[in-house]
Design a protein around this motif. Structure first.
Motif, PDB file in Angstrom:
ATOM      1  N   LEU A  12     -10.370  -7.501 -25.224  1.00 67.14           N
ATOM      2  CA  LEU A  12      -9.122  -6.732 -25.162  1.00 67.14           C
ATOM      3  C   LEU A  12      -8.502  -6.787 -26.540  1.00 67.14           C
ATOM      4  O   LEU A  12      -8.062  -7.856 -26.982  1.00 67.14           O
ATOM      5  CB  LEU A  12      -8.138  -7.388 -24.198  1.00 67.14           C
ATOM      6  N   PHE A  13      -8.452  -5.662 -27.218  1.00 64.39           N
ATOM      7  CA  PHE A  13      -8.057  -5.642 -28.628  1.00 64.39           C
ATOM      8  C   PHE A  13      -6.580  -5.283 -28.767  1.00 64.39           C
ATOM      9  O   PHE A  13      -6.151  -4.199 -28.385  1.00 64.39           O
ATOM     10  CB  PHE A  13      -8.935  -4.626 -29.363  1.00 64.39           C
ATOM     11  N   ASP A  68      -6.891   1.138 -26.313  1.00 65.17           N
ATOM     12  CA  ASP A  68      -5.750   0.553 -25.616  1.00 65.17           C
ATOM     13  C   ASP A  68      -5.891   0.788 -24.110  1.00 65.17           C
ATOM     14  O   ASP A  68      -6.416   1.830 -23.685  1.00 65.17           O
ATOM     15  CB  ASP A  68      -4.469   1.219 -26.123  1.00 65.17           C
ATOM     16  N   ILE A  69      -5.375  -0.148 -23.318  1.00 66.38           N
ATOM     17  CA  ILE A  69      -5.458   0.027 -21.859  1.00 66.38           C
ATOM     18  C   ILE A  69      -4.594   1.193 -21.362  1.00 66.38           C
ATOM     19  O   ILE A  69      -4.703   1.602 -20.218  1.00 66.38           O
ATOM     20  CB  ILE A  69      -5.038  -1.242 -21.088  1.00 66.38           C
ATOM     21  N   GLY A  70      -3.742   1.733 -22.232  1.00 70.92           N
ATOM     22  CA  GLY A  70      -2.908   2.866 -21.842  1.00 70.92           C
ATOM     23  C   GLY A  70      -3.664   4.183 -21.768  1.00 70.92           C
ATOM     24  O   GLY A  70      -3.121   5.187 -21.321  1.00 70.92           O
ATOM     25  N   TRP A  71      -4.914   4.205 -22.226  1.00 69.77           N
ATOM     26  CA  TRP A  71      -5.721   5.420 -22.155  1.00 69.77           C
ATOM     27  C   TRP A  71      -6.839   5.217 -21.152  1.00 69.77           C
ATOM     28  O   TRP A  71      -7.192   4.087 -20.816  1.00 69.77           O
ATOM     29  CB  TRP A  71      -6.320   5.762 -23.525  1.00 69.77           C
ATOM     30  N   ILE A  72      -7.471   6.303 -20.757  1.00 65.81           N
ATOM     31  CA  ILE A  72      -8.551   6.202 -19.766  1.00 65.81           C
ATOM     32  C   ILE A  72      -9.700   5.347 -20.306  1.00 65.81           C
ATOM     33  O   ILE A  72     -10.354   4.628 -19.559  1.00 65.81           O
ATOM     34  CB  ILE A  72      -9.043   7.598 -19.306  1.00 65.81           C
ATOM     35  N   LYS A 125       0.841  -1.196   0.000  1.00 63.77           N
ATOM     36  CA  LYS A 125       0.000   0.000   0.000  1.00 63.77           C
ATOM     37  C   LYS A 125       0.881   1.253   0.000  1.00 63.77           C
ATOM     38  O   LYS A 125       1.851   1.328   0.741  1.00 63.77           O
ATOM     39  CB  LYS A 125      -0.893  -0.030   1.246  1.00 63.77           C
ATOM     40  N   GLY A 126       0.557   2.179  -0.840  1.00 64.48           N
ATOM     41  CA  GLY A 126       1.348   3.408  -0.921  1.00 64.48           C
ATOM     42  C   GLY A 126       2.334   3.391  -2.085  1.00 64.48           C
ATOM     43  O   GLY A 126       2.815   4.431  -2.509  1.00 64.48           O
ATOM     44  N   ASP A 127       2.657   2.191  -2.610  1.00 67.43           N
ATOM     45  CA  ASP A 127       3.561   2.111  -3.771  1.00 67.43           C
ATOM     46  C   ASP A 127       2.783   2.342  -5.057  1.00 67.43           C
ATOM     47  O   ASP A 127       1.554   2.226  -5.084  1.00 67.43           O
ATOM     48  CB  ASP A 127       4.218   0.723  -3.858  1.00 67.43           C
ATOM     49  N   CYS A 128       3.542   2.636  -6.120  1.00 65.25           N
ATOM     50  CA  CYS A 128       2.914   2.787  -7.427  1.00 65.25           C
ATOM     51  C   CYS A 128       3.677   1.944  -8.442  1.00 65.25           C
ATOM     52  O   CYS A 128       4.892   2.083  -8.593  1.00 65.25           O
ATOM     53  CB  CYS A 128       2.926   4.259  -7.839  1.00 65.25           C
ATOM     54  N   VAL A 129       2.972   1.047  -9.101  1.00 65.02           N
ATOM     55  CA  VAL A 129       3.586   0.133 -10.074  1.00 65.02           C
ATOM     56  C   VAL A 129       3.322   0.661 -11.479  1.00 65.02           C
ATOM     57  O   VAL A 129       2.167   0.913 -11.842  1.00 65.02           O
ATOM     58  CB  VAL A 129       2.977  -1.278  -9.927  1.00 65.02           C
ATOM     59  N   THR A 130       4.377   0.841 -12.267  1.00 72.37           N
ATOM     60  CA  THR A 130       4.181   1.282 -13.647  1.00 72.37           C
ATOM     61  C   THR A 130       4.021   0.068 -14.558  1.00 72.37           C
ATOM     62  O   THR A 130       4.814  -0.876 -14.488  1.00 72.37           O
ATOM     63  CB  THR A 130       5.365   2.155 -14.110  1.00 72.37           C
ATOM     64  N   ILE A 131       2.979   0.080 -15.366  1.00 75.96           N
ATOM     65  CA  ILE A 131       2.681  -1.032 -16.268  1.00 75.96           C
ATOM     66  C   ILE A 131       2.850  -0.540 -17.703  1.00 75.96           C
ATOM     67  O   ILE A 131       2.161   0.395 -18.126  1.00 75.96           O
ATOM     68  CB  ILE A 131       1.241  -1.549 -16.016  1.00 75.96           C
ATOM     69  N   TYR A 132       3.794  -1.130 -18.421  1.00 77.93           N
ATOM     70  CA  TYR A 132       4.087  -0.717 -19.796  1.00 77.93           C
ATOM     71  C   TYR A 132       3.865  -1.943 -20.675  1.00 77.93           C
ATOM     72  O   TYR A 132       4.782  -2.685 -20.995  1.00 77.93           O
ATOM     73  CB  TYR A 132       5.540  -0.228 -19.850  1.00 77.93           C
ATOM     74  N   MET A 133       2.611  -2.201 -20.990  1.00 73.54           N
ATOM     75  CA  MET A 133       2.233  -3.438 -21.681  1.00 73.54           C
ATOM     76  C   MET A 133       1.126  -3.167 -22.694  1.00 73.54           C
ATOM     77  O   MET A 133       0.303  -2.268 -22.484  1.00 73.54           O
ATOM     78  CB  MET A 133       1.667  -4.465 -20.667  1.00 73.54           C
ATOM     79  N   PRO A 134       1.083  -3.957 -23.751  1.00 75.28           N
ATOM     80  CA  PRO A 134      -0.066  -3.868 -24.651  1.00 75.28           C
ATOM     81  C   PRO A 134      -1.280  -4.529 -23.983  1.00 75.28           C
ATOM     82  O   PRO A 134      -1.122  -5.199 -22.959  1.00 75.28           O
ATOM     83  CB  PRO A 134       0.384  -4.679 -25.862  1.00 75.28           C
ATOM     84  N   PRO A 135      -2.486  -4.367 -24.552  1.00 73.49           N
ATOM     85  CA  PRO A 135      -3.647  -5.012 -23.948  1.00 73.49           C
ATOM     86  C   PRO A 135      -3.481  -6.535 -23.954  1.00 73.49           C
ATOM     87  O   PRO A 135      -3.218  -7.119 -25.001  1.00 73.49           O
ATOM     88  CB  PRO A 135      -4.799  -4.607 -24.886  1.00 73.49           C
ATOM     89  N   CYS A 136      -3.568  -7.161 -22.798  1.00 71.52           N
ATOM     90  CA  CYS A 136      -3.476  -8.620 -22.665  1.00 71.52           C
ATOM     91  C   CYS A 136      -3.975  -8.986 -21.271  1.00 71.52           C
ATOM     92  O   CYS A 136      -3.997  -8.131 -20.386  1.00 71.52           O
ATOM     93  CB  CYS A 136      -2.040  -9.109 -22.880  1.00 71.52           C
TER      94      CYS A 136
END
Ligand code: 7RM
Length: 674
Positions: free
Chosen positions: A350-351, A327-331, A155-166
């Protein structure tokens, strides 16, 4: 590995049968408010849809309290519905309440309907889709959650996710929610520098990525982009790597083979108890300065708002297959490929591909194969496909379609008509949905409303439940007349709105709450017809919209100015037949600049520092820019030049050197023709 083969395949065939049965037995709609919306059953005196809309505005707190109790599973019930002070940018929903978002999106459905398909991963190659049931997605999320926990993410951490939709990207988002960490998904088309800036601002210690991505038949080595980014991110201690393809990838001491380690994790993961207003995720978006802002969304309000809008804007019913191609990278991907559909126990596509791969029939072939009921896409793609002709659409059976959605930018009448008559065979309502990263979910859209209520092409139409739009005039006062235009503000808080900008609450206040005190200012202009229907006219600030991707002109200028030959630049949006807006750069070179291939130098710099979509469509080299005597670039003049509307350039009295304008007009003619 799991992503490409593995356990998720097994349940696919039986689920397909179950889905088609459910679709066939769809219930009929009724006009009574409580039948239309069971959450409203307790609202005395509310009889029809219009009454429900009015109730949601006049009794906002009762409305949202009832909906929140019915739609979400709480660990501790909330004690306070809403606490706010718009001028301080303070908005808190459902305080005292505790819940876990991953439990709401997974456990409750895995319990009641374990074999129902949660995700259909539509991979790049048509026909190679992978179905993931609620049971499987919960297991995947639990293993990922246990891995995060074992590797000290909390809790309190932030994980960066750099992935295509999957599926593993979705499981990673939900695993963060399960263990209480925030996620920060960065669109996998961003460059190493753009990624590094977002990792640093979010202070992430953990990054999740894939070895390479596959899109439109093209393979891109994402892991090496992460390697380059992480070199400049001192906070990062570990990088989880998922194998999207079989291609081996060089691992560094920081790297963790994610799927391999997940194998030995338990399939049960105790969810943490989160407060309603704890952070769920950050999502970076462009503003009018060079620095992207990390909008902060919180747990309960966001989930409730995406769930309610997903259900009622699209008329999503149990058993439907929902196809949001963002894409999951957008809202849009966050709210309508992941959180909204999963909170509702739905089936979400998920396209991974593009609208034209392997050919311009891709979307509609997919609609036929997956029996998609609601299709949600962007005007830029519709405009592109329209050019290829109707054959690509008509070839495929689209009888499963019930609702067509549009988002990201205004949809022009031609594209709207084509979407409605050709794609939807005139049967499906087209919902043009207006909203923003900041609003968390859809705010203005034609639905919900009485089932047969009117929809006008190109109009976002009506405010959603609990949304109260107000248009402001040039004096900063609410417009009172009918049939008027103004700056679009929202007069009341709604549960899905962003709560802050990460690390910069003052910027949050300044950007959204200062211009019109007591209101949330969207940055967009709008027109309201005398019937009360809204049409969005576009941004009022220096943010442009390229193929539905939001980008600040200042951000592009910053990067163009970094080219060694460039002295200064001004970037504006220009109209573009497919992309909606394109990028037009005016560039002043340094005195001694070498003229060798400057265009490609500028393009390479923009794509390596931001992303390909931000590259200029036109670069006009000029001697000087039109500036005021105080040194401000007069973008208004540049816009007029590019729009070829130079008859009346407006008030030029503050212009420092009027000759600059004539030079620029001539240069524009030389570049773009008369
Ligand atoms: C969801 C999303 C937000 C900006 C917004 C508008 C523009 C979005 C529409 C639209 C006209 C629409 N989030 N916009 N939807 N303009 N009609 N239906 O796009 O944060 O990336 O962009 O996009 O200018 O302010 S976003």
């Amino acid at each position: 590995m799991w992503l490409s083969h593995g356990c998720v395949k097994a349940a696919a065939s039986c689920v397909g049968r179950r889905l088609s049965r459910a679709v066939a037995g769809r219930r009929k709609k009724s006009h009574a408010a409580s039948a239309f919306m069971p959450e409203a059953a307790g609202f005395l005196g509310v009889r029809d849809h219009g009454g429900l809309q009015e109730f949601s505005i006049s009794q906002t707190e009762s409305f949202w309290a009832a909906v929140a109790r019915r739609r979400l599973e709480w660990i501790t019930p909330f004690s306070d519905v809403l606490d706010y002070d718009m001028e301080r940018g303070k908005v808190r929903w459902f305080q005292g309440g505790q819940l876990n978002v991953s439990v709401n999106c997974l456990d409750r459905h895995a319990h009641s309907n374990p074999d129902k398909v949660a995700l259909i991963w539509e991979r790049d190659e048509p026909g190679s889709e992978v179905k993931v049931t609620y049971r499987e997605l919960l297991e995947m999320t639990c293993r990922a959650g246990n891995l995060l926990r074992r590797r000290s993410v909390k809790k309190g951490d932030c994980v960066t996710i750099y992935m295509p939709p999957c599926p593993l990207a979705v499981a990673s988002m939900l695993a963060c929610a399960r263990v209480g960490a925030a996620h920060n998904v960065v669109f996998a088309g961003f460059s190493a520098e753009a990624l590094a800036e977002r990792i640093r601002d979010a202070r992430s210690s953990t990054v999740i990525t894939v070895n390479e991505s596959v899109r439109g038949g093209k393979v891109t080595p994402l892991k090496s982009t992460v390697d380059a980014a992480v070199r400049n991110c001192p906070t990062v201690r570990q990088v989880f790597v998922v194998m999207r393809t079989d291609a081996p990838v060089a691992m560094t001491p920081k790297d963790v083979a994610m799927e391999e380690e997940m194998m030995s994790e338990d399939t049960v993961c105790e969810p943490v108890t989160m407060d309603s207003e704890d952070v769920l995720f950050l999502l970076y978006t462009s503003g009018s300065t060079g620095k992207p802002k990390g909008l902060v969304h919180t747990q309960a309000g966001y989930l409730l708002y995406t769930s309610l809008t997903h259900k009622y804007v699209f008329d999503y019913n149990d058993g439907d297959v929902f196809g949001c191609v963002a894409d999951i990278g957008w809202i849009t991907g966050h709210s309508y490929a992941v959180y909204g559909p999963l909170a509702n126990g739905g089936t979400s596509v998920l396209f991974e591909s593009t609208p034209v791969y392997p050919d311009p029939g891709r979307y509609w072939e997919m609609v036929e194969r997956l029996k998609i009921n609601q299709f949600y896409g962007a005007p830029t793609a519709i405009r592109l496909l329209l050019k290829y002709g109707d054959e690509w659409v008509r070839k495929y059976d689209r009888s499963s379609l019930k609702t067509l959605g549009s988002v990201g930018e205004p949809i022009n009448t031609e594209a709207w008509e084509w979407y409605h008559t050709v794609v939807g065979e005139g049967r499906c309502p087209v919902v043009d949905t207006w909203w923003q990263t900041e609003t968390g979910g859809i705010c203005i859209a034609p639905r919900p409303s009485e089932p047969n209520a009117e929809i006008i092409p190109g109009m976002a139409m009506r405010p959603f439940f609990g949304i109260k739009p107000t248009l402001m005039d040039a004096e900063g006062k609410p417009v009172t007349s009918d049939d008027a235009s103004g700056a679009l503000c929202l007069a009341k808080p709604w549960p899905g709105m962003a709560r802050s900008i990460h690390n910069d609450h003052q910027r949050f206040i300044d950007t959204y709450f200062k211009t019109y005190p007591g209101y949330f200012f969207t940055g967009d202009g709008a027109h309201c017809s005398k019937e009360g229907y809204y049409q969005i006219t576009g941004r009022l600030d220096d943010v442009i919209n390229v193929s539905g991707h939001r980008i600040g002109t200042a951000e592009i200028e910053d990067v163009v100015n970094q080219c060694s030959a460039v002295a200064e630049s001004a970037v504006i949006g220009c109209s573009h037949p497919i992309k909606g807006q394109g990028v037009y750069a005016f560039v002043v070179l340094k005195q001694d600049a070498q003229n060798d291939d400057l265009t490609s130098q500028i393009n390479n710099t923009v794509s390596s520092k931001i992303a390909k979509y931000a590259c200029p469509d036109h670069i006009q080299f000029v001697q000087r820019l039109p500036k005021t005597r105080s040194g401000k670039i007069m973008r208004r003049v540049l816009r007029k030049v590019v729009e070829r509307d130079v008859g009346d350039l407006g008030d030029l009295s503050t212009l420092d050197d009027p000759a600059a304008v004539q030079e620029i007009i001539q240069g524009h003619r030389d570049l773009c023709g008369n």
